[in-house]
Motif scaffolding. Structure first.
Motif, mmCIF file in Angstrom:
data_model
loop_
_atom_site.group_PDB
_atom_site.id
_atom_site.type_symbol
_atom_site.label_atom_id
_atom_site.label_comp_id
_atom_site.label_asym_id
_atom_site.label_seq_id
_atom_site.Cartn_x
_atom_site.Cartn_y
_atom_site.Cartn_z
ATOM 1 N N TYR A 211 13.074 63.500 -12.453
ATOM 2 C CA TYR A 211 14.439 63.510 -11.887
ATOM 3 C C TYR A 211 14.871 63.052 -13.940
ATOM 4 C CZ TYR A 211 12.736 63.851 -7.622
ATOM 5 O OH TYR A 211 12.319 64.036 -6.168
ATOM 6 N N HIS A 212 16.448 62.656 -13.672
ATOM 7 C CA HIS A 212 17.109 62.061 -14.937
ATOM 8 C C HIS A 212 17.338 60.986 -14.737
ATOM 9 C CE1 HIS A 212 16.773 66.857 -15.248
ATOM 10 N NE2 HIS A 212 16.295 66.840 -15.571
ATOM 11 N N GLY A 213 16.520 59.936 -14.344
ATOM 12 C CA GLY A 213 17.106 58.597 -14.219
ATOM 13 C C GLY A 213 18.460 58.444 -13.350
ATOM 14 N N THR A 214 19.104 58.174 -13.527
ATOM 15 C CA THR A 214 20.132 57.519 -12.583
ATOM 16 C C THR A 214 20.518 58.913 -11.899
ATOM 17 O OG1 THR A 214 22.116 56.689 -13.566
ATOM 18 C CG2 THR A 214 20.433 55.563 -12.297
ATOM 19 N N GLY A 215 20.696 60.438 -12.449
ATOM 20 C CA GLY A 215 21.215 61.496 -12.270
ATOM 21 C C GLY A 215 20.046 62.877 -12.324
ATOM 22 N N LEU A 216 20.966 64.196 -12.107
ATOM 23 C CA LEU A 216 20.507 65.076 -11.662
ATOM 24 C C LEU A 216 20.603 66.165 -12.264
ATOM 25 C CD1 LEU A 216 17.880 65.357 -9.359
ATOM 26 C CD2 LEU A 216 19.111 66.346 -8.217
ATOM 27 N N MET A 217 19.213 67.074 -13.294
ATOM 28 C CA MET A 217 19.958 68.480 -13.948
ATOM 29 C C MET A 217 19.462 69.833 -12.746
ATOM 30 S SD MET A 217 19.812 67.103 -18.107
ATOM 31 C CE MET A 217 21.360 66.276 -18.432
ATOM 32 N N VAL A 218 20.208 70.009 -12.666
ATOM 33 C CA VAL A 218 19.970 71.546 -11.803
ATOM 34 C C VAL A 218 20.286 72.560 -12.599
ATOM 35 C CG1 VAL A 218 20.267 72.162 -9.729
ATOM 36 C CG2 VAL A 218 20.193 70.182 -9.850
ATOM 37 N N HIS A 219 19.447 73.605 -12.802
ATOM 38 C CA HIS A 219 19.750 74.912 -13.479
ATOM 39 C C HIS A 219 20.027 75.790 -12.089
ATOM 40 C CE1 HIS A 219 16.688 73.542 -16.033
ATOM 41 N NE2 HIS A 219 16.462 75.005 -16.969
ATOM 42 N N CYS A 220 21.204 75.954 -12.413
ATOM 43 C CA CYS A 220 22.343 76.561 -11.675
ATOM 44 C C CYS A 220 21.606 78.432 -11.759
ATOM 45 C CB CYS A 220 23.434 77.324 -12.183
ATOM 46 S SG CYS A 220 24.479 78.307 -11.153
ATOM 47 N N PRO A 221 20.827 79.044 -10.603
ATOM 48 C CA PRO A 221 20.228 79.788 -10.674
ATOM 49 C C PRO A 221 21.527 81.018 -10.773
ATOM 50 C CG PRO A 221 20.432 79.431 -7.933
ATOM 51 C CD PRO A 221 20.836 77.685 -9.143
ATOM 52 N N PHE A 223 24.318 81.197 -12.175
ATOM 53 C CA PHE A 223 24.861 81.473 -13.676
ATOM 54 C C PHE A 223 23.874 81.142 -14.637
ATOM 55 C CE2 PHE A 223 28.420 82.189 -10.625
ATOM 56 C CZ PHE A 223 28.549 83.153 -11.152
ATOM 57 N N LYS A 224 23.467 81.700 -15.643
ATOM 58 C CA LYS A 224 21.870 81.354 -16.746
ATOM 59 C C LYS A 224 22.831 80.184 -17.591
ATOM 60 C CE LYS A 224 19.642 84.926 -15.650
ATOM 61 N NZ LYS A 224 18.637 86.044 -15.734
ATOM 62 N N GLU A 225 24.243 79.932 -17.592
ATOM 63 C CA GLU A 225 24.509 79.422 -18.872
ATOM 64 C C GLU A 225 25.409 77.655 -18.083
ATOM 65 O OE1 GLU A 225 28.120 81.779 -17.444
ATOM 66 O OE2 GLU A 225 25.846 82.426 -17.546
ATOM 67 N N HIS A 226 24.876 78.483 -16.844
ATOM 68 C CA HIS A 226 25.607 76.800 -16.735
ATOM 69 C C HIS A 226 23.950 76.135 -16.465
ATOM 70 C CE1 HIS A 226 29.441 78.454 -14.581
ATOM 71 N NE2 HIS A 226 29.337 78.398 -15.748
ATOM 72 N N LEU A 227 24.387 74.144 -16.520
ATOM 73 C CA LEU A 227 23.957 73.237 -16.628
ATOM 74 C C LEU A 227 25.060 72.108 -14.980
ATOM 75 C CD1 LEU A 227 20.623 72.029 -16.646
ATOM 76 C CD2 LEU A 227 21.832 70.845 -18.636
ATOM 77 N N ILE A 228 23.922 72.309 -14.262
ATOM 78 C CA ILE A 228 24.836 71.511 -13.077
ATOM 79 C C ILE A 228 24.087 70.244 -13.376
ATOM 80 C CG2 ILE A 228 25.380 71.066 -10.695
ATOM 81 C CD1 ILE A 228 24.944 74.095 -9.899
ATOM 82 N N ARG A 352 21.490 86.236 -6.740
ATOM 83 C CA ARG A 352 20.340 85.118 -7.454
ATOM 84 C C ARG A 352 20.185 83.588 -6.700
ATOM 85 N NH1 ARG A 352 23.283 87.805 -11.808
ATOM 86 N NH2 ARG A 352 24.792 86.219 -11.901
ATOM 87 N N LEU A 353 21.663 83.416 -6.393
ATOM 88 C CA LEU A 353 21.100 82.237 -5.955
ATOM 89 C C LEU A 353 20.471 82.112 -4.812
ATOM 90 C CD1 LEU A 353 22.991 79.153 -5.931
ATOM 91 C CD2 LEU A 353 24.577 80.060 -3.826
ATOM 92 N N LEU A 354 20.106 82.685 -3.829
ATOM 93 C CA LEU A 354 19.555 83.103 -2.567
ATOM 94 C C LEU A 354 18.113 83.708 -3.220
ATOM 95 C CD1 LEU A 354 22.331 83.446 0.435
ATOM 96 C CD2 LEU A 354 21.748 81.399 -0.534
ATOM 97 N N ASP A 355 18.081 84.470 -4.538
ATOM 98 C CA ASP A 355 16.666 85.161 -4.598
ATOM 99 C C ASP A 355 16.402 85.844 -3.318
ATOM 100 O OD1 ASP A 355 14.440 85.806 -5.687
ATOM 101 O OD2 ASP A 355 13.299 84.059 -4.718
ATOM 102 N N ILE A 356 17.707 86.798 -3.581
ATOM 103 C CA ILE A 356 17.205 87.969 -2.945
ATOM 104 C C ILE A 356 18.058 88.888 -2.918
ATOM 105 C CG2 ILE A 356 16.598 87.015 -0.147
ATOM 106 C CD1 ILE A 356 20.468 87.408 -0.219
#
Length: 512
Positions: A211-221, A223-228, A352-356
């Motif tokens: 994880y990322h300490g008290t946070g969470l970095m998630v790859h947006c599936p 939009f490939k240029e977004h880091l949530i 892409r979000l649902l992998d279908i």
């Protein structure tokens, strides 16, 4: 002295090969080591894998000798021997097992004469280098696999939070619950960067538990240029309800610094929300990012505005929504879930979000279109359907938990129309407030462009032809409107429905 110098030179060359291969990060290349060894000792070399097949060999290695060596190869691979010397016809053969774990690969050296002690030592050193490179590749493969699984788990936790299911999020992380799940509130920071950079950022800020300490970095599936980036509010320094993200420290500060240092980055920041309302925070971050792209700082916090849904007359809005969605009562849950996403996000993003596949998304939407008798390619239809979804937890049958709803509405009341819901004074006040920023347009008639764009079903080219403008001018107007309205209109389109409703409401006469 000359022999020792030559030996030292050989070792330097081997170390150079190790450094070269480690720097390439394209996997181990034992063939380069075998070719180098063959030149130094004037013999041919093969690497026989743990399964007994040749993995790689120098060009002139006599493979016909291998069947006669099978018993020795088996003993070396199985760990009964470390090295062996034998003959195969006129050839002198030296075999060395590589690595500590059986079954082991075996280095086979074949020459016209037995290797000298220096040559035998060099064979051992070369074998050690091959084993080292192989173990490094195994470690790299394992590390990449771990990173992939950690990324999948982080996204699963994020998905559970989007659904408001905190219990599921904790159950998925049993044994290593991220500190984020113990926070009372969070902000969503949506970072726009290159796909390569988001991989690097998520990795360098990752802790030992994935994880990322008290946070969470998630790859947006989608939009490939977004880091949530989900950041615990209490951990990031905003203690009071009125504290803004600019007062925060820690992870939020790191993200803002990254934007300052990288001119192609942008950052959207939500208001603080309880963990169970992560979906609302994410939606705010999307809108804030759209506005941030148009500012010199490229950082924007969401400008809070009251949403339309709670301003509509509660009972009448519920009656309308249930009547609108009633034909979908027997529709499969998967179709409804896909439709809820597809009325807001592009179909390719939903796929892409649902992998279908995109065709699968279209198939589900055609089912809904047929059931409702609507065309979901029309932006106004999608806006109405999205509003119905927001006003109702789902389609209900006549005996559903929402009460019996006949064709005339509850308790014999006629079902209101959407126009009747939207012409109320609270809705008119909301629409005026929503569109007010368009008054400061510096000579550009953004309101006219937006009206024409919606009339053209959000087709910029058709809008340009209708207005007598270039397509680039239309898109520039839309980008400016994104900034003024704090709504995402072009990247995900998640703010278009608010625009559709606001423009529609201002064209309706207020209720008398």
């Amino acid at each position: 002295m000359e022999a020792r110098a030559a030996h030292a030179g050989w070792l330097d060359e081997l170390l150079h090969e190790v450094r070269r291969q480690m720097a390439r990060r394209t996997g181990a290349d034992p063939r380069a080591v075998l070719d180098w060894l063959s030149r130094q000792i004037d013999a041919d070399v093969a690497l026989v894998g743990s399964a007994g097949a040749v993995e790689t060999a120098t060009a002139r290695f006599p493979r016909q000798i291998l069947p006669s060596l099978e018993p020795t190869l088996a003993r070396l691979a199985g760990g009964q021997m470390a090295a062996a010397a034998t003959e195969a016809g006129a050839l002198q053969v030296r075999l060395e097992a590589l690595g500590p774990r059986a079954p082991r690969p075996v280095l086979v050296v074949a020459g016209t004469s037995a290797p000298t002690p220096d040559a035998a030592s060099l064979v051992s050193h070369a074998g050690s280098v091959i084993a080292l490179l192989d173990r490094a590749q195994d470690a790299d493969t394992t590390f990449r696999g771990y990173q992939h699984k950690a990324r999948q788990l982080r996204f699963a936790v994020f998905s559970a939070l989007l659904a408001g299911d905190l219990t599921l999020a904790r159950r998925m992380t049993t044994g290593a619950v991220p500190a984020l799940l113990d926070a009372e509130r969070l902000r969503v920071y949506l970072l726009q960067c290159t796909p390569e950079d988001r991989d690097r950022l998520a990795q360098i800020h990752q802790d030992g538990s994935g994880y990322h300490g008290t946070g969470l970095m998630v790859h947006c599936p989608a939009f490939k240029e977004h880091l949530i980036c989900l950041v615990a509010e209490d951990a990031d320094g905003a203690d009071g309800a009125d504290a803004g993200p600019e007062t925060a420290h820690g992870q939020g500060t790191v993200l803002r610094r990254l934007v300052r240092e990288n001119p192609h980055y942008a950052l959207g920041i939500s208001s603080p929300y309880p963990l169970g309302a992560t979906a609302e925070a994410y939606g705010q971050a999307l809108h804030a990012l759209a506005a941030a792209r148009q500012t010199p700082e490229r950082v924007g916090a969401y400008l809070g505005r009251t949403p339309l849904v709670p301003l509509l007359p509660h009972e009448d809005a519920g009656i309308w929504a249930r009547a609108f969605l009633r034909p979908l009562a027997s529709t499969p849950r998967s179709t409804l879930d896909i439709t809820r996403l597809a009325v807001t996000f592009p179909r390719s993003a939903v796929a892409r979000l649902l992998d279908i596949s995109r065709n699968t998304v279209s198939h589900h939407l055609r089912r809904v279109e047929t059931t409702l008798g609507l065309d979901l390619s029309d932006v106004r239809t999608r806006a109405a359907l999205d509003l119905a979804f927001c006003l109702s937890p789902g389609p209900q049958s006549d005996n559903g938990s929402g009460g019996s709803v006949s064709s005339g509405g509850a308790y014999g009341r006629p079902t209101p129309t959407l126009d009747e819901l939207l012409r109320t004074e609270p809705a008119h006040a909301w629409a005026r407030e929503f569109l007010r920023p368009l008054q400061d347009t510096r000579g550009r008639d953004l309101h006219t462009t937006l009206c024409a764009w919606i009339d053209a079903n959000t087709d910029a080219q058709r809008t340009a032809r209708h207005l007598g403008l270039s397509r680039n001018t239309v898109r520039a107007h839309l980008r400016a409107a994104e900034h003024l309205l704090s709504r995402d209109l072009l990247t995900t389109g998640s703010g278009i429905h608010d625009l559709v409703h606001a423009l529609h409401i201002t064209g309706l006469p207020p209720a008398g």
